[in-house]
Design an enzyme around this catalytic site. Structure first.
Site, PDB file in Angstrom:
ATOM      1  N   HIS A 136       0.838  -1.207   0.000  1.00 47.67           N
ATOM      2  CA  HIS A 136       0.000   0.000   0.000  1.00 47.67           C
ATOM      3  C   HIS A 136       0.868   1.250   0.000  1.00 47.67           C
ATOM      4  O   HIS A 136       0.630   2.184  -0.778  1.00 47.67           O
ATOM      5  CB  HIS A 136      -0.914   0.015   1.217  1.00 47.67           C
ATOM      6  CG  HIS A 136      -1.542   1.362   1.463  1.00 47.67           C
ATOM      7  ND1 HIS A 136      -2.660   1.812   0.797  1.00 47.67           N
ATOM      8  CD2 HIS A 136      -1.173   2.381   2.297  1.00 47.67           C
ATOM      9  CE1 HIS A 136      -2.953   3.032   1.199  1.00 47.67           C
ATOM     10  NE2 HIS A 136      -2.071   3.409   2.112  1.00 47.67           N
ATOM     11  N   HIS A 141       1.460   5.356  -2.442  1.00 49.14           N
ATOM     12  CA  HIS A 141       1.900   6.700  -2.050  1.00 49.14           C
ATOM     13  C   HIS A 141       3.137   7.207  -2.788  1.00 49.14           C
ATOM     14  O   HIS A 141       3.214   8.394  -3.129  1.00 49.14           O
ATOM     15  CB  HIS A 141       2.207   6.733  -0.549  1.00 49.14           C
ATOM     16  CG  HIS A 141       1.009   6.774   0.329  1.00 49.14           C
ATOM     17  ND1 HIS A 141       0.210   7.891   0.453  1.00 49.14           N
ATOM     18  CD2 HIS A 141       0.459   5.826   1.145  1.00 49.14           C
ATOM     19  CE1 HIS A 141      -0.771   7.650   1.306  1.00 49.14           C
ATOM     20  NE2 HIS A 141      -0.647   6.404   1.735  1.00 49.14           N
ATOM     21  N   GLU A 182      -5.147   9.995   0.611  1.00 48.44           N
ATOM     22  CA  GLU A 182      -5.578   8.597   0.625  1.00 48.44           C
ATOM     23  C   GLU A 182      -6.703   8.295  -0.367  1.00 48.44           C
ATOM     24  O   GLU A 182      -6.674   7.269  -1.045  1.00 48.44           O
ATOM     25  CB  GLU A 182      -6.035   8.185   2.032  1.00 48.44           C
ATOM     26  CG  GLU A 182      -4.906   8.010   3.033  1.00 48.44           C
ATOM     27  CD  GLU A 182      -4.050   6.763   2.780  1.00 48.44           C
ATOM     28  OE1 GLU A 182      -4.357   5.983   1.851  1.00 48.44           O
ATOM     29  OE2 GLU A 182      -3.068   6.582   3.506  1.00 48.44           O
ATOM     30  N   SER A 201      -4.316   1.450  -4.509  1.00 44.87           N
ATOM     31  CA  SER A 201      -3.785   0.161  -4.063  1.00 44.87           C
ATOM     32  C   SER A 201      -4.887  -0.850  -3.802  1.00 44.87           C
ATOM     33  O   SER A 201      -4.606  -1.949  -3.316  1.00 44.87           O
ATOM     34  CB  SER A 201      -2.942   0.355  -2.791  1.00 44.87           C
ATOM     35  OG  SER A 201      -3.733   0.886  -1.734  1.00 44.87           O
TER      36      SER A 201
END
Length: 295
Positions: A136, A141, A182, A201
């Protein structure tokens, strides 16, 4: 120096990760030799599945930056990514054992260091994992940290987080992180696309966030966003949409202290609460995003 594990939200399961390895700032060395063949294979299969979903759903900036992660068939070494990342935007990634407290987290971001969980999920958690793992954090990110404007926004968020902590306003600012870094959406010439790591993700939430008629999608407005609660165990019912990373960066240039004061006296919106239709900006947003979805 061992530090205490961190838990956010209600959970009966103890946090994962070896916090005994962590320094006082919660960073630790990436023990790359400790990854098993099964762990490397899990990373490879996750990368393969998610990258195949990106066309038509992920932002062009993310797709363009993804190759900068390097290897696809095993877990990358952080130092190899950092060689490229530091040259691009003066950012670095640092290993952490898992979730970390607010102040260390904000401090790392303010110093252009992004914390990446160093453990990988089990094959049994291939489709869903409760806590962020290395896949993730790396896949979701890190690619956009190669984008100069977005990278500057993440640093600005960290700086703002330290101020919010001093003002007792972390909960409000956390909602901005949730709905941008996010779970953010961006409107591009080709249509609606995802740039948030939690969407990118996730094999299920990526098509849902961009294409499903179920959730509401609102133009990003600071106060509405910071008043909107979120859920960590289901797909989002509300997403906020930007037109560009420049817009996001410019929007967060102001002093948030007066905003926090105003919001303290206002109720929070439920995660699935529909925006009032009499709000002209919101009504226009509903119409424009409906048109995007119907293209």
């Amino acid at each position: 120096m061992a530090v205490e594990p961190v838990v956010y939200g209600a959970s009966e399961r103890p946090p994962r990760g070896d916090y005994a390895r962590a320094n006082a700032d919660y960073t630790c060395a990436q023990d790359w030799a400790a990854y098993t063949a099964r762990g490397h294979d899990t990373y490879r299969r996750l990368y393969e599945r998610q990258s195949a979903q990106l066309p038509g759903l992920a932002s062009e900036a993310f797709i363009a930056a993804l190759p900068s992660l390097g290897v696809k068939d095993h877990i990358p070494r952080f130092e190899e990514i950092n060689e490229r990342l530091y040259r691009a935007t003066r950012w670095e990634i640092v290993a952490v054992p898992g979730l970390i407290p607010e102040v260390p987290f904000f401090t790392l971001l303010a110093n252009r260091q992004f914390p990446v969980t160093d453990w990988i999920r089990t094959p049994e958690e291939f489709d869903y994992i409760v806590e962020p793992d290395i896949f993730h954090d790396l896949f979701g990110h890190v690619p956009l940290l190669f984008n100069p404007v977005f990278a500057d926004y993440v640093q600005r968020y960290g700086q703002g987080g330290l101020k919010a902590h001093a003002l007792g306003a972390c909960e409000m600012l956390a909602r901005l992180y949730w709905y941008t870094i996010e779970f953010g959406l961006i409107r591009e010439p080709a249509g609606l696309r995802a740039y948030g790591a939690g969407i990118l993700s996730s094999s299920g939430e990526l098509p849902y966030a961009v294409q499903s008629p179920e959730p509401q999608r609102l133009p990003l407005q600071l106060e509405r966003t910071m008043r909107t609660r979120y859920k960590i165990d289901s797909y989002q019912q509300t997403y906020f949409v930007i037109d560009s990373f420049e817009q996001l960066f410019d929007m967060t240039a102001a002093d948030f202290a007066p905003i926090y004061e105003r919001l303290r006296s206002q109720r929070a919106f439920a995660a699935n609460e529909r925006a009032p239709l009499e709000d002209a900006d919101t009504a226009e947003g509903f119409a424009s995003f409906r048109c995007v979805l119907e293209r």
